[in-house]
Design a protein around this motif. Structure first.
Motif, mmCIF file in Angstrom:
data_model
loop_
_atom_site.group_PDB
_atom_site.id
_atom_site.type_symbol
_atom_site.label_atom_id
_atom_site.label_comp_id
_atom_site.label_asym_id
_atom_site.label_seq_id
_atom_site.Cartn_x
_atom_site.Cartn_y
_atom_site.Cartn_z
ATOM 1 N N VAL A 28 0.845 -1.199 0.000
ATOM 2 C CA VAL A 28 0.000 0.000 0.000
ATOM 3 C C VAL A 28 0.877 1.246 0.000
ATOM 4 N N CYS A 29 1.852 1.286 0.913
ATOM 5 C CA CYS A 29 2.722 2.459 1.077
ATOM 6 C C CYS A 29 4.096 1.984 1.531
ATOM 7 N N ALA A 30 5.130 2.460 0.871
ATOM 8 C CA ALA A 30 6.485 1.991 1.155
ATOM 9 C C ALA A 30 7.156 2.691 2.330
ATOM 10 N N ALA A 31 6.503 3.677 2.918
ATOM 11 C CA ALA A 31 7.104 4.387 4.054
ATOM 12 C C ALA A 31 6.996 3.520 5.309
ATOM 13 N N ASP A 32 8.135 3.141 5.856
ATOM 14 C CA ASP A 32 8.150 2.284 7.045
ATOM 15 C C ASP A 32 7.382 2.895 8.211
ATOM 16 N N ALA A 33 7.485 4.209 8.396
ATOM 17 C CA ALA A 33 6.778 4.862 9.511
ATOM 18 C C ALA A 33 5.268 4.699 9.356
ATOM 19 N N TRP A 34 4.765 4.818 8.126
ATOM 20 C CA TRP A 34 3.325 4.645 7.868
ATOM 21 C C TRP A 34 2.915 3.209 8.186
ATOM 22 N N VAL A 35 3.707 2.258 7.713
ATOM 23 C CA VAL A 35 3.403 0.840 7.932
ATOM 24 C C VAL A 35 3.371 0.531 9.429
ATOM 25 N N ARG A 36 4.358 1.002 10.181
ATOM 26 C CA ARG A 36 4.400 0.755 11.624
ATOM 27 C C ARG A 36 3.161 1.321 12.321
#
Length: 171
Positions: A28-36
């Protein structure tokens, strides 16, 4: 009708093992902060709760996080081979005439030269001409303004991709 259990697609997502949810959210989104942040929001009772968690996570992304997310998006007009999501999202460019494709390539390069990252727009439902007009218009933005537009566009893309993630699969 009142229900205490989430819809089937969301229940499936909530039940994923952490490693599987991590992989799905990175799609969905490659930003680790978003995923966390999305992982920490599970389980979500409703799809609206999932969207709210996504919106909050997107709002908190730093410039570095936004760059991380954008790095996973191919330029408009050049979806990644074998990536059905980017092909579907950019379908408005699929039948574009060669002149429009060439113009988009030039505009993408000018945008990348100015801002240092790929032009990001929620392309779902847009025609090739609308995408071209968007990049033309946004080339005039100051970097601070452009990052806020990118954040908004990323939020729209994330919602569309989350909707697909929790959609009920047809049997």
């Amino acid at each position: 009708m009142t229900s205490t259990s989430p819809p089937p697609g969301l229940a499936r997502f909530n039940a994923l093992a952490e490693h599987a949810a991590l992989a799905a959210l990175h799609e969905v989104c490659a930003a680790d902060a978003w995923v966390r942040r999305l992982l920490a929001a599970r389980p979500c009772a409703t799809v609206d709760d999932l969207y709210a968690a996504s919106d909050a996570a997107t709002a908190e992304l730093t410039r570095a996080d936004l760059r991380e997310a954008m790095a996973a998006h191919p330029p408009i007009g050049r979806p990644r081979p074998g990536d059905p999501a980017s092909a579907r999202e950019q379908s408005g460019m699929a039948g574009a005439p060669d002149g429009l494709r060439a113009e988009m390539l030039e505009l993408n390069l000018a945008y990348q030269d100015k801002f240092g990252h790929v032009f990001l727009v929620c392309a779902t439902g847009l025609t090739g001409e609308q995408m071209r007009d968007a990049v033309r218009e946004r080339l005039g933005n100051a970097p601070e303004r452009e990052y806020e537009i990118v954040r908004t566009e990323l939020g729209k893309i994330n919602r569309i991709r989350l909707a697909r993630l929790v959609a009920v699969e047809e049997d």
